[in-house]
Design an enzyme around this catalytic site. Structure first.
Site, PDB file in Angstrom:
ATOM      1  N   LEU A 138       0.852  -1.266  -0.020  1.00 55.88           N
ATOM      2  CA  LEU A 138      -0.104  -0.001   0.103  1.00 55.88           C
ATOM      3  C   LEU A 138       0.931   1.482   0.014  1.00 55.88           C
ATOM      4  O   LEU A 138       1.679   1.244   0.556  1.00 55.88           O
ATOM      5  CB  LEU A 138      -0.669   0.031   1.405  1.00 55.88           C
ATOM      6  CG  LEU A 138      -2.004  -1.119   1.202  1.00 55.88           C
ATOM      7  CD1 LEU A 138      -2.574  -1.015   2.633  1.00 55.88           C
ATOM      8  CD2 LEU A 138      -2.991  -1.031   0.252  1.00 55.88           C
ATOM      9  N   ASP A 139       0.382   2.291  -0.441  1.00 55.79           N
ATOM     10  CA  ASP A 139       1.589   3.231  -0.586  1.00 55.79           C
ATOM     11  C   ASP A 139       1.609   4.027   0.698  1.00 55.79           C
ATOM     12  O   ASP A 139       0.652   3.863   1.704  1.00 55.79           O
ATOM     13  CB  ASP A 139       0.602   4.543  -1.251  1.00 55.79           C
ATOM     14  CG  ASP A 139       0.309   4.189  -3.041  1.00 55.79           C
ATOM     15  OD1 ASP A 139       1.327   3.391  -3.382  1.00 55.79           O
ATOM     16  OD2 ASP A 139      -0.409   4.848  -3.630  1.00 55.79           O
ATOM     17  N   LYS A 140       2.473   4.914   1.026  1.00 49.81           N
ATOM     18  CA  LYS A 140       2.692   5.363   2.209  1.00 49.81           C
ATOM     19  C   LYS A 140       1.540   5.814   2.996  1.00 49.81           C
ATOM     20  O   LYS A 140       1.302   5.443   4.013  1.00 49.81           O
ATOM     21  CB  LYS A 140       3.965   6.612   1.962  1.00 49.81           C
ATOM     22  CG  LYS A 140       4.315   7.319   3.386  1.00 49.81           C
ATOM     23  CD  LYS A 140       5.145   8.168   3.297  1.00 49.81           C
ATOM     24  CE  LYS A 140       5.643   8.983   4.571  1.00 49.81           C
ATOM     25  NZ  LYS A 140       6.327  10.372   4.237  1.00 49.81           N
ATOM     26  N   THR A 142      -1.556   5.474   2.024  1.00 47.83           N
ATOM     27  CA  THR A 142      -2.952   4.855   1.957  1.00 47.83           C
ATOM     28  C   THR A 142      -2.877   3.579   3.178  1.00 47.83           C
ATOM     29  O   THR A 142      -2.116   3.107   3.475  1.00 47.83           O
ATOM     30  CB  THR A 142      -2.995   3.869   0.821  1.00 47.83           C
ATOM     31  OG1 THR A 142      -2.837   4.742  -0.351  1.00 47.83           O
ATOM     32  CG2 THR A 142      -4.232   3.073   0.598  1.00 47.83           C
ATOM     33  N   ARG A 237      -5.190   5.612  -7.805  1.00 43.07           N
ATOM     34  CA  ARG A 237      -4.989   7.526  -7.670  1.00 43.07           C
ATOM     35  C   ARG A 237      -4.449   7.726  -9.283  1.00 43.07           C
ATOM     36  O   ARG A 237      -5.186   8.739  -9.785  1.00 43.07           O
ATOM     37  CB  ARG A 237      -3.625   7.465  -6.807  1.00 43.07           C
ATOM     38  CG  ARG A 237      -3.816   7.195  -5.567  1.00 43.07           C
ATOM     39  CD  ARG A 237      -2.564   6.998  -4.574  1.00 43.07           C
ATOM     40  NE  ARG A 237      -1.981   8.347  -4.531  1.00 43.07           N
ATOM     41  CZ  ARG A 237      -0.751   8.834  -4.107  1.00 43.07           C
ATOM     42  NH1 ARG A 237       0.072   7.750  -3.925  1.00 43.07           N
ATOM     43  NH2 ARG A 237      -0.229   9.890  -4.164  1.00 43.07           N
TER      44      ARG A 237
END
Length: 325
Positions: A138-140, A142, A237
């Site tokens: 997961l992104d930083k 998210t 995104r």
């Protein structure tokens, strides 16, 4: 662990540049200007045997320059005590609910403050599993559910299931703009040609498919449920920005802040202060890699997204009351 760098050189007579930092760049082009300047300030540079800590020190030519530096190497796989919200665990897997502001895997600028480092601290044996058991990222900023393998066998099975699209991942997000209906985005994604930390739509990129449906419409925003058919970096995104509905708070793909017409100071303040992408991994469903049973987990929206939804709901009610007045 550490290693030493020892550099020696004689400044040419009548040098083109006369500042120490500029001279060092010419003498030692292998090293960056910022690195060389840092070594000067750290008193690792001598000129004719005298320690110099001023980058603008004037150099005339013929001086002997010496650099002696000890570089400490950081092991990106070191254990670090970082809290993990574990929602399920057995001897083969664990499922975490990731918080915001936490990178999953070590990289530039994040050598030891990641999910990987936290996992090694919590369960040291996971160091023997490929990628410390990490199956997907997961992104930083998210938040939400991630599955982690605790054994090599479980990791191999989960990676295979992910490639075969047998792991279902659902997200909830708040997008900018009032969307009319749900749908699908089918647009390939690759690394941005000039901004290496960004992703972009590229017809020659890897296939990427995102399904989305509307949970609720607000005056200028839409609450969405999304499902990944593929799992590219920044996929949701990038896809939502591609259809002109970027996620609220997205620092890379969000564009300028858009406010509902006539919004109250409270709503404006809430939107201004939301500084991460409004994206949360709410559901994870998979077949247990060893036991073979179907398992499913759900995660509630974090408080910052709940507060944002509440603010948008209040804004819509107030606006309707004004119209009816």
């Amino acid at each position: 662990m550490s290693y030493k760098i020892e550099l020696n050189a004689i400044v040419p007579l009548d040098p083109v540049k006369n500042r120490l930092d500029q001279i060092l760049v010419e003498l030692f082009p292998k090293y960056s200007r910022s690195m060389l300047k840092k070594w000067i300030l750290c008193q690792c540079v001598t000129v004719n045997g005298v320690v110099i800590h001023i980058a603008k020190k004037r150099i005339f030519g013929g001086e002997k320059i010496c650099i002696n530096v000890e570089i400490k190497q950081i092991d990106p796989w070191e254990a670090k005590e970082i809290p993990l919200h574990i929602v399920y665990e057995d001897q083969y897997i664990l499922v975490i609910d990731k918080q915001p502001n936490l990178v999953v895997h070590p990289g530039a600028g994040h050598n030891h403050d990641t999910v990987l480092n936290a996992l090694i601290y919590y369960f040291p044996a996971i160091k023997e599993v490929p990628r410390a058991g990490i199956v997907h990222r997961l992104d930083k900023d998210t938040t939400g559910l991630m599955v982690i393998a605790k054994t090599p066998s479980a990791h191999a099975h989960l990676i295979k299931a992910l490639k075969e699209r047998k792991i279902t991942r659902e997200y909830e997000a708040i997008a900018i703009g009032c969307m009319i209906s749900g749908g699908m985005v089918n647009s390939p994604i690759s690394r941005h040609p000039t901004k290496r930390t960004h992703m972009a739509i590229n017809h020659f990129g890897k296939p990427a498919i995102t399904y989305y449906r509307i949970l609720k419409k607000f005056r200028s925003h839409t609450w969405l449920k999304l499902q990944l058919h593929t799992g590219r970096t920044h996929q949701i995104r990038v896809h939502m920005a591609h259809i002109n509905h970027p996620l609220v708070g997205d620092p890379i793909y969000g564009g300028r802040l858009r406010l509902p017409k006539g919004a109250s100071e409270s709503v404006i303040s809430t939107l201004h202060s939301f500084r991460r992408q409004a994206l949360h991994a709410t559901m994870l469903c998979l077949e247990h890699p060893i036991l073979g049973i179907q398992m499913k987990w759900n995660s509630k929206l974090p408080q910052d997204i709940v507060n944002l939804l509440s603010s948008l709901e209040t804004d819509m009610k107030v606006y309707k009351e004004l119209l009816d007045y």
